[in-house]
Write a protein that holds these residues in place. Structure first.
Motif, PDB file in Angstrom:
ATOM      1  N   VAL A  65       1.291 -22.934  17.215  1.00 60.31           N
ATOM      2  CA  VAL A  65       2.094 -21.756  17.280  1.00 60.31           C
ATOM      3  C   VAL A  65       3.590 -22.109  17.558  1.00 60.31           C
ATOM      4  CG1 VAL A  65       2.406 -19.389  18.617  1.00 60.31           C
ATOM      5  CG2 VAL A  65       0.063 -20.084  17.727  1.00 60.31           C
ATOM      6  N   PRO A  66       4.616 -21.878  17.010  1.00 64.80           N
ATOM      7  CA  PRO A  66       5.909 -22.561  17.386  1.00 64.80           C
ATOM      8  C   PRO A  66       6.302 -21.712  18.534  1.00 64.80           C
ATOM      9  CG  PRO A  66       6.097 -21.117  15.314  1.00 64.80           C
ATOM     10  CD  PRO A  66       4.669 -21.104  15.695  1.00 64.80           C
ATOM     11  N   MET A  67       7.115 -22.274  19.528  1.00 60.21           N
ATOM     12  CA  MET A  67       8.067 -21.827  20.441  1.00 60.21           C
ATOM     13  C   MET A  67       9.306 -21.713  19.913  1.00 60.21           C
ATOM     14  SD  MET A  67       6.749 -24.232  23.549  1.00 60.21           S
ATOM     15  CE  MET A  67       8.368 -24.313  24.611  1.00 60.21           C
ATOM     16  N   ILE A  68      10.039 -20.584  20.096  1.00 63.01           N
ATOM     17  CA  ILE A  68      11.203 -20.083  19.662  1.00 63.01           C
ATOM     18  C   ILE A  68      12.129 -19.798  20.598  1.00 63.01           C
ATOM     19  CG2 ILE A  68      12.570 -18.594  17.919  1.00 63.01           C
ATOM     20  CD1 ILE A  68       9.936 -18.251  16.500  1.00 63.01           C
ATOM     21  N   THR A  69      13.625 -20.358  20.653  1.00 60.28           N
ATOM     22  CA  THR A  69      14.051 -19.832  21.566  1.00 60.28           C
ATOM     23  C   THR A  69      15.569 -19.378  20.908  1.00 60.28           C
ATOM     24  OG1 THR A  69      15.205 -20.511  24.034  1.00 60.28           O
ATOM     25  CG2 THR A  69      15.524 -22.164  22.031  1.00 60.28           C
ATOM     26  N   SER A  70      16.463 -18.469  21.766  1.00 59.78           N
ATOM     27  CA  SER A  70      17.559 -18.009  21.180  1.00 59.78           C
ATOM     28  C   SER A  70      18.870 -19.004  21.909  1.00 59.78           C
ATOM     29  CB  SER A  70      17.680 -16.769  21.528  1.00 59.78           C
ATOM     30  OG  SER A  70      16.901 -15.683  20.955  1.00 59.78           O
ATOM     31  N   LEU A  71      19.924 -19.274  21.364  1.00 59.38           N
ATOM     32  CA  LEU A  71      20.850 -19.948  22.157  1.00 59.38           C
ATOM     33  C   LEU A  71      21.735 -18.912  22.817  1.00 59.38           C
ATOM     34  CD1 LEU A  71      22.289 -22.175  18.920  1.00 59.38           C
ATOM     35  CD2 LEU A  71      20.552 -22.841  20.863  1.00 59.38           C
ATOM     36  N   PHE A  72      21.808 -19.136  24.006  1.00 59.62           N
ATOM     37  CA  PHE A  72      22.600 -18.431  24.961  1.00 59.62           C
ATOM     38  C   PHE A  72      23.986 -18.313  24.992  1.00 59.62           C
ATOM     39  CE2 PHE A  72      22.244 -22.547  27.010  1.00 59.62           C
ATOM     40  CZ  PHE A  72      23.353 -22.863  27.515  1.00 59.62           C
ATOM     41  N   GLY A  73      24.754 -19.210  24.156  1.00 55.10           N
ATOM     42  CA  GLY A  73      26.160 -18.910  23.943  1.00 55.10           C
ATOM     43  C   GLY A  73      26.669 -19.721  22.562  1.00 55.10           C
ATOM     44  N   VAL A  74      27.691 -19.523  22.209  1.00 58.37           N
ATOM     45  CA  VAL A  74      28.418 -20.313  21.083  1.00 58.37           C
ATOM     46  C   VAL A  74      28.109 -21.755  21.413  1.00 58.37           C
ATOM     47  CG1 VAL A  74      30.176 -21.052  19.781  1.00 58.37           C
ATOM     48  CG2 VAL A  74      29.805 -18.273  20.384  1.00 58.37           C
ATOM     49  N   SER A  75      27.768 -22.361  20.488  1.00 56.55           N
ATOM     50  CA  SER A  75      27.260 -23.860  20.558  1.00 56.55           C
ATOM     51  C   SER A  75      27.809 -24.909  19.560  1.00 56.55           C
ATOM     52  CB  SER A  75      25.885 -24.145  20.760  1.00 56.55           C
ATOM     53  OG  SER A  75      25.503 -23.424  21.717  1.00 56.55           O
ATOM     54  N   GLU A  76      28.178 -26.121  19.791  1.00 61.91           N
ATOM     55  CA  GLU A  76      28.505 -27.310  19.140  1.00 61.91           C
ATOM     56  C   GLU A  76      27.102 -27.709  18.373  1.00 61.91           C
ATOM     57  OE1 GLU A  76      31.372 -28.102  18.219  1.00 61.91           O
ATOM     58  OE2 GLU A  76      32.585 -27.062  19.819  1.00 61.91           O
ATOM     59  N   ALA A  77      27.186 -27.914  17.060  1.00 63.13           N
ATOM     60  CA  ALA A  77      25.875 -28.286  16.635  1.00 63.13           C
ATOM     61  C   ALA A  77      26.059 -29.545  15.701  1.00 63.13           C
ATOM     62  CB  ALA A  77      25.316 -27.058  15.781  1.00 63.13           C
ATOM     63  N   VAL A  78      25.066 -30.392  15.478  1.00 61.95           N
ATOM     64  CA  VAL A  78      24.891 -31.627  14.695  1.00 61.95           C
ATOM     65  C   VAL A  78      23.416 -31.364  14.103  1.00 61.95           C
ATOM     66  CG1 VAL A  78      24.710 -33.359  16.187  1.00 61.95           C
ATOM     67  CG2 VAL A  78      25.562 -33.851  14.007  1.00 61.95           C
ATOM     68  N   GLY A  79      23.369 -31.799  12.915  1.00 62.98           N
ATOM     69  CA  GLY A  79      22.049 -31.711  12.367  1.00 62.98           C
ATOM     70  C   GLY A  79      21.806 -32.584  10.824  1.00 62.98           C
ATOM     71  N   VAL A  80      20.402 -32.948  11.065  1.00 65.40           N
ATOM     72  CA  VAL A  80      20.304 -33.750   9.661  1.00 65.40           C
ATOM     73  C   VAL A  80      18.899 -33.327   9.054  1.00 65.40           C
ATOM     74  CG1 VAL A  80      18.958 -35.593  10.883  1.00 65.40           C
ATOM     75  CG2 VAL A  80      19.917 -36.039   8.446  1.00 65.40           C
ATOM     76  N   GLY A  81      18.604 -33.082   7.823  1.00 66.49           N
ATOM     77  CA  GLY A  81      17.437 -32.607   7.265  1.00 66.49           C
ATOM     78  C   GLY A  81      17.226 -33.098   5.876  1.00 66.49           C
ATOM     79  N   THR A  82      16.241 -32.345   5.334  1.00 64.56           N
ATOM     80  CA  THR A  82      15.718 -32.600   3.927  1.00 64.56           C
ATOM     81  C   THR A  82      15.713 -31.348   3.322  1.00 64.56           C
ATOM     82  OG1 THR A  82      13.375 -32.835   4.569  1.00 64.56           O
ATOM     83  CG2 THR A  82      14.670 -35.004   4.172  1.00 64.56           C
ATOM     84  N   LEU A  83      15.793 -31.552   1.935  1.00 64.66           N
ATOM     85  CA  LEU A  83      15.483 -30.267   1.151  1.00 64.66           C
ATOM     86  C   LEU A  83      14.812 -30.601  -0.131  1.00 64.66           C
ATOM     87  CD1 LEU A  83      18.062 -27.385   0.162  1.00 64.66           C
ATOM     88  CD2 LEU A  83      16.833 -28.649  -1.738  1.00 64.66           C
ATOM     89  N   PHE A  84      13.551 -29.709  -0.338  1.00 67.92           N
ATOM     90  CA  PHE A  84      12.684 -30.178  -1.276  1.00 67.92           C
ATOM     91  C   PHE A  84      12.067 -28.768  -1.866  1.00 67.92           C
ATOM     92  CE2 PHE A  84      12.427 -33.980   1.036  1.00 67.92           C
ATOM     93  CZ  PHE A  84      12.780 -35.083  -0.270  1.00 67.92           C
ATOM     94  N   THR A  85      11.795 -28.883  -3.324  1.00 65.57           N
ATOM     95  CA  THR A  85      11.366 -27.247  -3.576  1.00 65.57           C
ATOM     96  C   THR A  85       9.983 -27.416  -3.381  1.00 65.57           C
ATOM     97  OG1 THR A  85      10.673 -28.335  -5.547  1.00 65.57           O
ATOM     98  CG2 THR A  85      12.655 -27.241  -5.662  1.00 65.57           C
ATOM     99  N   ASN A  86       9.445 -26.043  -3.019  1.00 66.13           N
ATOM    100  CA  ASN A  86       8.076 -25.852  -2.610  1.00 66.13           C
ATOM    101  C   ASN A  86       6.926 -25.741  -3.852  1.00 66.13           C
ATOM    102  OD1 ASN A  86       8.652 -23.061  -3.409  1.00 66.13           O
ATOM    103  ND2 ASN A  86       8.421 -22.428  -1.394  1.00 66.13           N
ATOM    104  N   GLU A  87       5.854 -25.115  -3.790  1.00 72.52           N
ATOM    105  CA  GLU A  87       5.166 -24.972  -4.788  1.00 72.52           C
ATOM    106  C   GLU A  87       5.518 -23.903  -5.926  1.00 72.52           C
ATOM    107  OE1 GLU A  87       0.805 -25.922  -3.573  1.00 72.52           O
ATOM    108  OE2 GLU A  87       1.743 -24.962  -1.963  1.00 72.52           O
ATOM    109  N   GLU A  88       6.312 -23.092  -5.380  1.00 68.31           N
ATOM    110  CA  GLU A  88       6.915 -21.813  -6.158  1.00 68.31           C
ATOM    111  C   GLU A  88       8.180 -22.256  -6.783  1.00 68.31           C
ATOM    112  OE1 GLU A  88       5.545 -21.058  -2.883  1.00 68.31           O
ATOM    113  OE2 GLU A  88       3.714 -20.718  -3.896  1.00 68.31           O
ATOM    114  N   LYS A  89       8.568 -23.700  -6.661  1.00 69.34           N
ATOM    115  CA  LYS A  89       9.631 -24.096  -7.156  1.00 69.34           C
ATOM    116  C   LYS A  89      11.186 -23.738  -6.514  1.00 69.34           C
ATOM    117  CE  LYS A  89       7.344 -26.331 -10.474  1.00 69.34           C
ATOM    118  NZ  LYS A  89       6.465 -27.074  -9.859  1.00 69.34           N
TER     119      LYS A  89
END
Length: 147
Positions: A65-89
């Motif tokens: 079960v995921p833990m979800i939090t809300s950011l408490f203020g405007v924030s600087e951000a940096v991220g990296v990820g991947t994108l792939f199609t799912n079974e529904e394309k």
């Protein structure tokens, strides 16, 4: 370990605007441009109350079960990820980011939805000639990479 080889395809540079949402904006762009596989880099500002997955509540549960939090203020951000199609394309983004405000940092997955605060820059490196695809893992319920 499993692997798949790929070739570099097109490169896209996106300027996200105030109020744009991740993952929706990136997945929508990928669909419109027929991007099936990619590496995604993100940096910019994220608005308060954006939602971030910060871990499973119990790391030993078969269906975490995921833990979800809300950011408490405007924030600087940096991220990296991947994108792939799912079974529904449909293109599905998996992007982890670090969000900093003053001396506090929250790191997590953006799948619950983050909102851009004025500045959002994304670079998408398309991957071609790969069999990689996201498929639902029946054990965890996660949409995992299948090679």
């Amino acid at each position: 370990m499993k692997y798949s080889e790929a070739n570099l395809g097109r490169i896209f540079i996106l300027r996200l605007e105030h109020g744009d949402k991740i993952p929706d904006t990136i997945e929508g762009f990928a669909k419109a441009n027929q991007i099936k596989s990619a590496i995604v880099f993100f940096l910019g500002g994220v608005d308060k109350d954006s939602k971030v997955v910060v871990g499973p509540e119990d790391g030993t549960s078969p269906k975490p079960v995921p833990m979800i939090t809300s950011l408490f203020g405007v924030s600087e951000a940096v991220g990296v990820g991947t994108l792939f199609t799912n079974e529904e394309k449909s293109p599905k983004l998996h992007l982890h980011s670090a969000f900093g405000r003053n001396k506090e940092t929250v790191t997590g997955c953006t799948r619950e939805g983050i909102t851009i605060w004025h500045i959002g820059e994304v670079v998408i490196l398309e991957l071609k000639n790969t069999s990689a695809q996201r498929k639902i893992d029946p054990g965890t319920g996660f949409e995992l990479l299948d090679l």
